[in-house]
Design a protein around this motif. Structure first.
Motif, mmCIF file in Angstrom:
data_model
loop_
_atom_site.group_PDB
_atom_site.id
_atom_site.type_symbol
_atom_site.label_atom_id
_atom_site.label_comp_id
_atom_site.label_asym_id
_atom_site.label_seq_id
_atom_site.Cartn_x
_atom_site.Cartn_y
_atom_site.Cartn_z
ATOM 1 N N ARG A 35 0.840 -1.185 0.000
ATOM 2 C CA ARG A 35 0.000 0.000 0.000
ATOM 3 C C ARG A 35 0.880 1.242 0.000
ATOM 4 O O ARG A 35 1.974 1.227 0.558
ATOM 5 C CB ARG A 35 -0.908 0.015 1.235
ATOM 6 N N PRO A 36 0.403 2.311 -0.606
ATOM 7 C CA PRO A 36 1.191 3.553 -0.568
ATOM 8 C C PRO A 36 1.322 4.044 0.863
ATOM 9 O O PRO A 36 0.421 3.852 1.681
ATOM 10 C CB PRO A 36 0.365 4.517 -1.433
ATOM 11 N N LYS A 39 0.540 9.619 3.969
ATOM 12 C CA LYS A 39 1.122 10.953 3.805
ATOM 13 C C LYS A 39 0.747 11.820 5.015
ATOM 14 O O LYS A 39 -0.429 12.034 5.272
ATOM 15 C CB LYS A 39 0.627 11.596 2.510
ATOM 16 N N ASP A 62 5.624 2.538 6.455
ATOM 17 C CA ASP A 62 4.265 2.804 5.965
ATOM 18 C C ASP A 62 3.858 4.269 6.097
ATOM 19 O O ASP A 62 2.687 4.605 5.961
ATOM 20 C CB ASP A 62 3.254 1.921 6.692
#
Length: 240
Positions: A35-36, A39, A62
């Motif tokens: 998973r990205p 942010k 992560d």
């Protein structure tokens, strides 16, 4: 003999040409899907705090830091520019405080996920932050992993408020609330103003001021101006 050989030869099937087998893509293994990273935007007016948070967050595979803000106004601008997954927001900042920044960001996107990270644990501070739309409330002395867990939980759509802070919030919600006028009187009391001076500043009679002071004492369960101001400051009702 010749005809038999021809018959035998004709009965043989022509050899099949090997088909070029198309290579199938390998099946993804369980757990291979990455998973990205989450942010994160950091907003705090103390550079040392920002640097510490950046160092802590960037160690996690992560998570990634996409911006740093030194005041509330900059936090709103950076949020609109980057649209982070989670924002860590200090409560007391110059130009625009944390609650003000919260309201502006949530006004732009009510799904914005914001965690208030502060040193203030007054019931009014917590109440104002949650009321403005914060999804998490943590103190800066919280354990590192508690902060990391809070970021992940808020990113997943959960709310993150430690039990002892939730208890203060419950007490604030169930308790008596000071009116806006009583808060105004309390702020002027904190400046050392007399009843007459408070009345002049608020354009009300001295008798009305006395009524407000009496109501403040009763609601806050205090017996003096000094105690009222100290309690109000501790709870986050006023800022000195």
């Amino acid at each position: 003999m010749t005809s038999k050989k021809k018959t035998a030869a004709s009965s043989k099937k022509p050899a099949k040409r090997p088909k070029s087998a198309a290579k199938k893509p390998p099946k993804p293994k369980v757990g291979d899907t990455k998973r990205p990273p989450i942010k994160v935007l950091i907003a705090d007016d103390h550079s040392v705090v920002r640097e510490g948070l950046v160092s802590l967050i960037t160690r996690k595979a992560d998570m990634t830091v996409i911006g740093e803000a030194g005041n509330g106004r900059e936090a709103v601008d950076l949020w609109k520019q980057h649209h982070p997954d989670v924002t860590l927001l200090d409560l007391r900042m110059p130009e625009l405080d944390g609650v003000g920044a919260l309201k502006e960001i949530r006004g732009d996107d009510e799904k914005a996920r914001i965690i208030v990270l502060t040193t203030f644990d007054g019931d009014e501070d917590i109440y104002r932050a949650i009321q403005a739309g914060a999804k998490g409330y943590l103190l800066k002395d919280a354990p590192r992993e508690a902060l990391m867990d809070c970021i992940r939980r808020v990113h997943a759509g959960e709310t993150c408020v430690p039990v002892h802070l939730a208890a203060k919030l419950a007490q604030r919600v169930s308790g008596e609330t000071l009116s806006e006028r009583e808060i105004d009187v309390l702020k002027l009391m904190a400046q050392g103003k007399s009843n007459k001076e408070i009345g002049s500043a608020l354009f009300i009679s001295e008798g009305t001021v006395k009524s407000h002071v009496k109501a403040i004492f009763a609601k806050m369960n205090v017996i003096s101006r000094t105690e009222a101001v100290a309690s109000a400051t501790r709870r986050g009702l006023i800022q000195l």
